[in-house]
Design a protein around this motif. Structure first.
Motif, PDB file in Angstrom:
ATOM      1  N   GLU A 118      -4.220  -7.294   0.141  1.00 49.22           N
ATOM      2  CA  GLU A 118      -4.757  -5.971   0.656  1.00 49.22           C
ATOM      3  C   GLU A 118      -5.901  -5.513  -0.372  1.00 49.22           C
ATOM      4  O   GLU A 118      -6.818  -4.982   0.458  1.00 49.22           O
ATOM      5  CB  GLU A 118      -3.746  -5.025   0.472  1.00 49.22           C
ATOM      6  N   ASN A 119      -6.065  -5.580  -1.709  1.00 53.10           N
ATOM      7  CA  ASN A 119      -7.071  -5.333  -2.378  1.00 53.10           C
ATOM      8  C   ASN A 119      -8.377  -6.009  -2.223  1.00 53.10           C
ATOM      9  O   ASN A 119      -9.292  -5.362  -1.891  1.00 53.10           O
ATOM     10  CB  ASN A 119      -6.793  -5.451  -3.881  1.00 53.10           C
ATOM     11  N   VAL A 143      -3.511   0.769  -3.662  1.00 51.27           N
ATOM     12  CA  VAL A 143      -3.368  -0.528  -3.014  1.00 51.27           C
ATOM     13  C   VAL A 143      -2.780  -1.594  -3.973  1.00 51.27           C
ATOM     14  O   VAL A 143      -3.344  -1.882  -5.133  1.00 51.27           O
ATOM     15  CB  VAL A 143      -4.795  -1.043  -2.722  1.00 51.27           C
ATOM     16  N   LEU A 158      -8.608   5.680  -1.590  1.00 51.95           N
ATOM     17  CA  LEU A 158      -7.737   4.585  -1.747  1.00 51.95           C
ATOM     18  C   LEU A 158      -8.213   4.172  -3.053  1.00 51.95           C
ATOM     19  O   LEU A 158      -9.287   4.331  -3.600  1.00 51.95           O
ATOM     20  CB  LEU A 158      -7.869   3.340  -0.959  1.00 51.95           C
ATOM     21  N   VAL A 197       0.882  -1.292   0.151  1.00 53.35           N
ATOM     22  CA  VAL A 197      -0.286   0.067  -0.158  1.00 53.35           C
ATOM     23  C   VAL A 197       0.984   1.388  -0.167  1.00 53.35           C
ATOM     24  O   VAL A 197       1.732   1.429   0.923  1.00 53.35           O
ATOM     25  CB  VAL A 197      -1.005   0.049   1.233  1.00 53.35           C
TER      26      VAL A 197
END
Length: 485
Positions: A76-77, A71, A333, A57
């Motif tokens: 994490e996505n 991201v 984000l 990130v």
């Protein structure tokens, strides 16, 4: 001692700007890398630089140097997509939108302006709007759609097959999705060059985008009024008559959302798959050798060149931690589809065949996962197979290095894909595609499963003998069903 992580919504910039005369390129306020301008012409390279500098990130800058998180990690996505309690699609939550940092004239405003659509809603309102969309999609006759894709492909190929050359972007990839979506919506007569041009222009934020949007909204508003008065068995009518009882404005706005997203993503997907088939010997060899089917080739393309490379955006509803970074309430984000698909933790070898693996990020995930992804896959699967069946000798008409792309934050669009082939006559669009004679087939280009040559029957006595009933095998029946025949 580890420095305090950067927070785009805060003021604790821990990264100093480069000193005067520093040759750093693409560096803006706070020493952050820009995702726009001449320094970001190759966003793939920028993402990998950010990954090396910050991990999964990373902080970066949008147009006008507005701070944003990118991201980059696959895990994490997926966590961001599947945690609506922490991350929302409601752009009104974004700090820079609340404090006026993002002006109405910001270049990304078409992607950021909040609208009462399921793509921006959450909670009960999201369930209401998304329920109507899902309900209408569930009524689509997928077999009938495949037959229409096949006929539409024949119609498009008929326009250029006698010339022996074509641009498969402007004459095929940018047209087939619109023909199919107009049929699904129940407005086949609205398909024309103008609606194709408007759908391509609208998301770009160009000077003519407002006019293009007005044209498409006029078409969809009139369609909504017609179907409200006289429903038929099409997507629009089912959307109108869903028990949630959407208003005409909600119906027409959702039709626009679905039309533009489906068109843009599928046009890019078609162009990407055809380019790889025409230019990548490894890719073609896997098709020829039977290690890969056309649907698997489509999935591979969605790993390597997803139709949308990034989506802006998601917004933190509360303080959170993601990828080792402290995300503060109000931070924005970017869903990094392309960088997430090449996360080395998921794909240590990006040249490896993903074997039909569907865990890519091309269709997003979580509550906002693309509801019409099966239609997009069908257009690509059937369209590519039918095109190459009609033009088995098609080959690139320029050097691969001469191909050009237009790249934005949201996608990377192939400008043109010129091909040449032996001229051939037009074909009845209602007939199944004629396979080339064995002597005309290229052994380095077989995409569809080769058909076994018929074996001549043994001579028999003149006495009448009933001919045996030839039954299709399970595979042939499955193949016909898949093609919608």
């Amino acid at each position: 001692m580890t420095p305090e992580p950067f927070s785009p919504a805060g003021t604790d910039h821990s990264t100093a700007a480069p000193p005067p005369g520093c040759p750093a390129h693409g560096i803006g306020v706070g020493g952050l890398r820009r995702l726009y301008g001449p320094e970001a012409q190759d966003l793939g390279a920028v993402y990998e630089t950010l990954r090396a500098e910050h991990g999964t990130v990373a902080p970066a800058l949008l147009h006008d140097d507005v701070p944003i998180w990118v991201v980059l990690g696959h895990t994490e996505n997926m966590h961001m997509l599947r945690t609506p309690s922490h991350f929302s699609r409601d752009t009104r939550l974004w700090g820079p939108m609340q404090d006026g940092t993002v002006k109405p004239t910001h270049p990304m405003m078409p992607h950021l302006a909040w609208q009462p659509l399921c793509s921006h809603a959450e909670g009960e309102e999201h369930l209401r709007l998304r329920g109507a969309v899902n309900g209408a999609i569930s009524t689509i006759d997928h077999r009938g759609v495949r037959r229409h894709i096949n006929r539409a492909t024949q119609h498009l190929v008929n326009r250029f097959c006698e010339r022996g050359s074509a641009d498969l972007v402007s004459q095929f990839a940018e047209r087939l999705p619109m023909m199919v979506m107009c049929e699904i919506f129940g407005m086949p007569d609205e398909y024309n060059d103008r609606i194709v041009e408007a759908a391509r222009d609208l998301p770009k934020g160009t000077a003519t985008a407002i006019e293009s949007n007005a044209y498409i909204m006029d078409v969809l508003t009139r369609l909504t009024a017609r179907r409200r008065a006289a429903p038929e068995d099409d997507f629009t009518s089912h959307l109108i008559n869903h028990p949630t009882r959407l208003t005409d404005e909600e119906v027409s706005q959702h039709l626009r959302l679905i039309l533009i997203v489906a068109y843009e993503s599928t046009a890019n997907l078609l162009a990407n798959v055809l380019r790889v088939v025409l230019t990548d010997p490894r890719f073609r060899a896997q098709l020829n050798g039977g290690q890969m089917t056309v649907p698997q080739a489509v999935e591979q393309s969605m790993w390597d060149e997803p139709p949308f490379s990034a989506v802006l955006g998601y917004f933190a509803k509360q303080d959170a931690e993601l990828g080792g970074q402290r995300i503060r309430k109000g931070d924005g984000l970017i869903l990094g589809i392309a960088p997430g698909n090449v996360d080395p933790r998921v794909r240590p070898d990006t040249k490896a065949n993903m074997q039909g693996n569907r865990s890519h990020l091309a269709f997003s995930g979580g509550p906002h996962e693309c509801p019409g992804q099966d239609i997009g896959r069908a257009i690509a699967d059937v369209g590519v197979d039918a095109l190459l069946t009609r033009l088995p000798d098609a080959e690139l008409a320029c050097d691969e290095d001469d191909l050009e792309w237009e790249e934005t934050l949201s996608n990377r669009h192939l400008v043109a894909l010129p091909v040449k082939f032996a001229p051939r006559p037009q074909q009845d669009v209602m007939a199944r595609p004629a396979h080339p004679a064995p002597s005309q087939r290229r052994t380095d280009w077989q995409v569809s499963t080769p058909q076994r040559e018929p074996v001549a029957p043994e001579p028999v006595a003149p006495a009448p003998v009933p001919e045996p009933v030839v039954r299709l095998g399970a595979f042939q029946r499955l193949l016909r069903w898949w093609r919608g025949e």
